[in-house]
Design a protein around this motif. Structure first.
Motif, PDB file in Angstrom:
ATOM      1  N   LEU A  72       0.156  -1.775  -0.391  1.00 26.82           N
ATOM      2  CA  LEU A  72       0.313  -0.190  -0.805  1.00 26.82           C
ATOM      3  C   LEU A  72       1.126   1.093   0.195  1.00 26.82           C
ATOM      4  N   PRO A  75       2.590   3.306  -3.727  1.00 22.08           N
ATOM      5  CA  PRO A  75       0.559   3.385  -5.147  1.00 22.08           C
ATOM      6  C   PRO A  75       1.026   3.247  -6.270  1.00 22.08           C
ATOM      7  N   ALA A  79      -1.362  -0.046  -7.968  1.00 25.72           N
ATOM      8  CA  ALA A  79      -1.831   0.645  -9.188  1.00 25.72           C
ATOM      9  C   ALA A  79      -2.057  -0.248 -10.154  1.00 25.72           C
ATOM     10  N   ILE A 161      -6.583   1.190  -5.308  1.00 23.55           N
ATOM     11  CA  ILE A 161      -5.695   2.541  -6.146  1.00 23.55           C
ATOM     12  C   ILE A 161      -5.885   4.046  -5.062  1.00 23.55           C
ATOM     13  N   SER A 164      -4.317   2.938  -1.606  1.00 24.68           N
ATOM     14  CA  SER A 164      -3.412   3.160  -1.622  1.00 24.68           C
ATOM     15  C   SER A 164      -3.048   4.291  -1.769  1.00 24.68           C
ATOM     16  N   LEU A 165      -3.342   5.353  -2.009  1.00 23.34           N
ATOM     17  CA  LEU A 165      -2.714   6.762  -2.399  1.00 23.34           C
ATOM     18  C   LEU A 165      -3.209   6.961  -0.699  1.00 23.34           C
ATOM     19  N   PHE A 168      -0.675   6.801   1.483  1.00 31.69           N
ATOM     20  CA  PHE A 168       1.286   6.889   1.350  1.00 31.69           C
ATOM     21  C   PHE A 168       0.968   8.180   1.703  1.00 31.69           C
TER      22      PHE A 168
END
Length: 377
Positions: A72, A75, A79, A161, A164-165, A168
């Motif tokens: 994660l 990203p 992705a 996605i 994950s962003l 981050f």
């Protein structure tokens, strides 16, 4: 959530009970699209219990089970992996369905008539329409009726996605406190989306439900990666069953495609309780023949999600040949609560996509192996 989430189970490890739970969930999806009576009686909302109150959210929670912190926190690579798997496989089903749109009209699978289960009026496509629909499919906005349940895959890809962003940037800003910050951000975004859709009737398909799914992914990751829930406690199972029943009774169905549900507790807590009960039962049967059969269904759930409406059409074609009064153009079947018809549609909706999956994977691996062999010569 602590940094312990980085220490997770080995990649690619499969859990039989998780695949069985996915099998139960996809069977519930197929049942949901077979029209039958909503209620057995006032205290037993059958259709909601069989799927309408938990099936799709359960898939999203399960998707959070295996989210690893190290992945994660990267990203771009995360992705890229989701585009290679979820997105490309979705497009591989969606675009052929779009290209066959006019053919489906020609053979009677589609009709411009009313009350056929379509979300919007249908017409044959022009050349411009084909280009427009393909672009929409590539941009996560595909709406082709015969594969319409694949909205799920679009939303899953976008939500993963997005998650994950959020992970981050939370880690960059809040350092060691980023897991808690991520929870707060996901809950805020999901709540905002829930309120806008259910209180003010403002919904942007693919976007609104993606925001809600962020919290479901968070639930799944917390349960499986952080708390390492084993789904084997009988008292918790009984509490989950009771909580799920009252949730089904008072809050009703969850229509996540339209982002319609009672509130965030309804979808997150209610679906988590239902999933606990399903996972508990799945662990009990994982070594049985029934469990192994449902496990296969769970492993092929993506194909079933994308192709079960087409499988319904195959059954309806046969029924139409026997009785011309059967409407071939209906998107989902009318069974009139006929138990035999419900069983036939269920078996076809699950079984035909599984057969297709095995055939496709066999041909795919055989072709790629031959190409590699020729390339290495």
């Amino acid at each position: 959530m602590g940094n312990s989430t980085a220490k997770t189970s080995p990649p690619n490890q499969r859990y039989a009970f998780v695949d069985i739970a996915k099998g139960f969930a996809i069977i519930a999806v197929v049942l949901w699209h077979i029209n039958f009576a909503n209620d057995f009686n006032a205290a037993f909302p059958l259709k909601t219990i069989l799927g309408g109150g938990w099936h799709v959210p359960a898939f999203f929670i399960i998707s959070g089970f295996f989210l690893k912190e190290d992945r994660l926190l990267a990203p771009f690579h995360f992705a890229k992996s989701k585009f290679k798997t979820i997105y490309l496989w979705t497009i591989a089903i969606y675009i052929p369905a779009i290209l066959m749109h006019n053919f489906f009209f020609k053979i009677g699978f589609y009709s411009s008539g009313p009350n056929l289960g379509y979300s919007q009026a249908l017409q044959p496509y022009t050349s411009v329409d084909f280009i427009k629909k393909i672009i929409e499919a590539l941009l996560f906005a595909g709406r082709e009726p015969i594969v319409s349940p694949l909205w799920f895959a679009y939303v899953l890809c976008l939500a993963l996605i997005g998650y994950s962003l959020i992970t981050f940037f939370s880690q960059k800003i809040w350092k060691d406190q980023y897991p808690l910050a991520r929870v707060c951000i996901c809950v805020f975004l999901s709540t905002a989306s829930s309120v806008l859709s259910n209180q003010f009737d403002w919904t942007l398909n693919r976007f609104s439900n993606t925001l809600v799914v962020l919290s479901l992914l968070c639930c799944g990751q917390y349960l499986f990666q952080v708390k390492k829930v084993k789904f084997d406690s009988l008292p918790v199972f009984l509490c989950a069953v009771i909580a799920s029943w009252q949730n089904f009774l008072f809050n009703g169905n969850i229509l996540l495609n339209d982002n319609k549900f009672h509130d965030l507790f309804h979808i997150a807590i209610g679906s988590t309780c239902a999933l606990y009960a399903i996972c508990f039962l799945s662990k009990k049967i994982e070594s049985s023949l029934l469990g192994k059969g449902i496990q296969i269904v769970g492993k092929k759930s993506f194909y079933i999600m994308g192709l079960h409406l087409l499988a319904f059409k195959a059954v309806t074609c046969i029924l139409h040949e026997l009785d011309e009064s059967v409407n071939l153009a209906r998107l989902t079947p009318l069974t009139n609560d006929n138990a035999l018809l419900i069983a036939i549609y269920l078996i076809a909706g699950v079984g035909l996509p599984v057969l297709f999956a095995y055939l496709w994977e066999f041909l795919y691996h055989k072709t790629t192996s031959k190409i590699k062999a020729n390339f290495c010569k």
